[in-house]
Design a protein around this motif. Structure first.
Motif, PDB file in Angstrom:
ATOM      1  N   ARG A  47     -15.351 -14.117   3.738  1.00 20.30           N
ATOM      2  CA  ARG A  47     -14.057 -14.452   3.172  1.00 20.30           C
ATOM      3  C   ARG A  47     -13.982 -15.944   2.828  1.00 20.30           C
ATOM      4  O   ARG A  47     -14.601 -16.779   3.481  1.00 20.30           O
ATOM      5  CB  ARG A  47     -12.931 -14.096   4.153  1.00 20.30           C
ATOM      6  N   ARG A  93     -15.088  -3.172  -8.967  1.00 19.29           N
ATOM      7  CA  ARG A  93     -13.649  -3.034  -9.148  1.00 19.29           C
ATOM      8  C   ARG A  93     -12.965  -2.536  -7.877  1.00 19.29           C
ATOM      9  O   ARG A  93     -11.846  -2.962  -7.562  1.00 19.29           O
ATOM     10  CB  ARG A  93     -13.363  -2.070 -10.303  1.00 19.29           C
ATOM     11  N   MET A 131     -12.612  -5.436  -5.339  1.00 23.23           N
ATOM     12  CA  MET A 131     -11.535  -6.356  -5.730  1.00 23.23           C
ATOM     13  C   MET A 131     -10.159  -5.731  -5.515  1.00 23.23           C
ATOM     14  O   MET A 131      -9.208  -6.420  -5.116  1.00 23.23           O
ATOM     15  CB  MET A 131     -11.714  -6.750  -7.197  1.00 23.23           C
ATOM     16  N   TRP A 132     -10.055  -4.443  -5.784  1.00 21.38           N
ATOM     17  CA  TRP A 132      -8.761  -3.776  -5.663  1.00 21.38           C
ATOM     18  C   TRP A 132      -8.317  -3.658  -4.205  1.00 21.38           C
ATOM     19  O   TRP A 132      -7.135  -3.843  -3.876  1.00 21.38           O
ATOM     20  CB  TRP A 132      -8.843  -2.396  -6.305  1.00 21.38           C
ATOM     21  N   THR A 171      -4.993  -9.779  -2.290  1.00 24.31           N
ATOM     22  CA  THR A 171      -4.334  -9.781  -3.588  1.00 24.31           C
ATOM     23  C   THR A 171      -4.817 -10.928  -4.459  1.00 24.31           C
ATOM     24  O   THR A 171      -5.161 -12.013  -3.968  1.00 24.31           O
ATOM     25  CB  THR A 171      -2.804  -9.890  -3.415  1.00 24.31           C
ATOM     26  N   SER A 172      -4.834 -10.668  -5.757  1.00 26.05           N
ATOM     27  CA  SER A 172      -5.267 -11.699  -6.698  1.00 26.05           C
ATOM     28  C   SER A 172      -4.160 -12.706  -7.015  1.00 26.05           C
ATOM     29  O   SER A 172      -4.423 -13.738  -7.640  1.00 26.05           O
ATOM     30  CB  SER A 172      -5.754 -11.043  -8.003  1.00 26.05           C
ATOM     31  N   ASP A 173      -2.945 -12.421  -6.597  1.00 23.84           N
ATOM     32  CA  ASP A 173      -1.824 -13.347  -6.817  1.00 23.84           C
ATOM     33  C   ASP A 173      -1.812 -14.353  -5.665  1.00 23.84           C
ATOM     34  O   ASP A 173      -1.129 -14.176  -4.646  1.00 23.84           O
ATOM     35  CB  ASP A 173      -0.511 -12.574  -6.891  1.00 23.84           C
ATOM     36  N   VAL A 174      -2.576 -15.416  -5.838  1.00 24.00           N
ATOM     37  CA  VAL A 174      -2.739 -16.391  -4.758  1.00 24.00           C
ATOM     38  C   VAL A 174      -1.427 -17.113  -4.458  1.00 24.00           C
ATOM     39  O   VAL A 174      -1.092 -17.375  -3.287  1.00 24.00           O
ATOM     40  CB  VAL A 174      -3.849 -17.398  -5.141  1.00 24.00           C
ATOM     41  N   HIS A 181       0.829 -14.918  -2.445  1.00 21.82           N
ATOM     42  CA  HIS A 181       0.270 -14.762  -1.101  1.00 21.82           C
ATOM     43  C   HIS A 181       0.536 -16.005  -0.260  1.00 21.82           C
ATOM     44  O   HIS A 181       0.882 -15.914   0.927  1.00 21.82           O
ATOM     45  CB  HIS A 181      -1.235 -14.497  -1.205  1.00 21.82           C
ATOM     46  N   ALA A 228      -8.839 -15.703   0.219  1.00 21.28           N
ATOM     47  CA  ALA A 228      -8.813 -15.684  -1.241  1.00 21.28           C
ATOM     48  C   ALA A 228      -9.210 -14.298  -1.742  1.00 21.28           C
ATOM     49  O   ALA A 228      -9.810 -13.501  -1.007  1.00 21.28           O
ATOM     50  CB  ALA A 228      -9.782 -16.735  -1.790  1.00 21.28           C
ATOM     51  N   PRO A 229      -8.870 -13.981  -2.979  1.00 22.01           N
ATOM     52  CA  PRO A 229      -9.282 -12.676  -3.526  1.00 22.01           C
ATOM     53  C   PRO A 229     -10.799 -12.526  -3.530  1.00 22.01           C
ATOM     54  O   PRO A 229     -11.540 -13.500  -3.685  1.00 22.01           O
ATOM     55  CB  PRO A 229      -8.729 -12.707  -4.959  1.00 22.01           C
ATOM     56  N   ARG A 252     -14.008 -11.856  -5.219  1.00 21.74           N
ATOM     57  CA  ARG A 252     -14.435 -11.929  -6.609  1.00 21.74           C
ATOM     58  C   ARG A 252     -15.952 -11.944  -6.695  1.00 21.74           C
ATOM     59  O   ARG A 252     -16.641 -12.263  -5.723  1.00 21.74           O
ATOM     60  CB  ARG A 252     -13.869 -13.182  -7.288  1.00 21.74           C
TER      61      ARG A 252
END
Length: 209
Positions: free
Chosen positions: A66, A136, A139-140, A144-147, A150, A162-163, A165
């Motif tokens: 992570r 995919r 990542m899903w 969350t990708s909305d840092v 978050h 972090a997301p 990736r």
């Protein structure tokens, strides 16, 4: 006056192999039938290998390191600027892809030792699709990708992940490349061998002379 002994081309019967409507053995029609016969095996192999990408995605999510982030209330920063977790996520995906490719190729080879275009094509397509599914899915299911949202949710000064990736998209090719390489190696080492034709009767008669 006698008739000629050699018939003209117009006198050939309709069923002659050289007539316009006939296809010689091994022609395009035979090749097309062979390819159609390989389609079911190619589809089965591609589907099974693609589904294995789900397991690859779960393992990547579980094993990938992570990347810790922290917010000061105004911006989001890496907790450790010298951290290598992002590179570790790419490396984990690549190593898992190599392992899944080797296992998939071995299973396909053992089940279809006789070879054929269908299983090999299905293996290549399924490995590429499985790699995309794993990417995919990881990542899903990951953070969350909305840092920004978050960071607001956890609060100021609280460390969060972090997301997940994949920085180097070339890692997606580890699965299919490993599958093709291992299957080619197994075929070269343990695949069926073409029979070498023995000497014909002409060779025996020439030796006797």
């Amino acid at each position: 006056m006698t008739a000629p002994l050699t018939p003209s081309p117009h006198d050939r019967p309709p069923h002659h192999p050289e007539s316009a409507g006939d296809v010689p053995p091994g022609g395009p029609a035979t090749l097309s039938r062979a390819l159609r016969a390989e389609l079911p095996s190619a589809a089965v192999v591609a589907a099974v290998v693609t589904v294995s990408g789900v397991l690859l995605g779960f393992l990547w999510l579980w094993l990938a390191p992570r990347v810790p982030l922290i917010s000061d209330g105004k911006a989001v920063f890496l907790r450790s600027s010298e951290g290598e977790q992002a590179i570790g996520a790419d490396g984990t995906f690549a190593l898992l892809g190599l392992g899944f490719g080797a296992v998939s190729a071995t299973v396909v080879f053992l089940l279809r030792r006789a070879g054929g275009v269908g299983p090999v094509t299905g293996l290549a397509v399924g490995a590429l699709l499985g790699s995309l599914v794993a990417w995919r899915l990881g990542m899903w299911l990951g953070p969350t990708s909305d840092v920004v949202a978050h960071a607001r949710a956890v609060g100021k000064g609280v460390v969060f992940d972090a997301p997940l990736r994949l920085g180097a998209k070339g890692m997606l090719l580890a699965f299919p490349l490993a599958a093709m390489a291992v299957h080619l190696l197994l075929t070269a080492l343990f695949g069926p061998r073409d029979e070498v034709p023995g000497p014909g009767p002409e060779a025996g008669s020439s030796r006797e002379g």
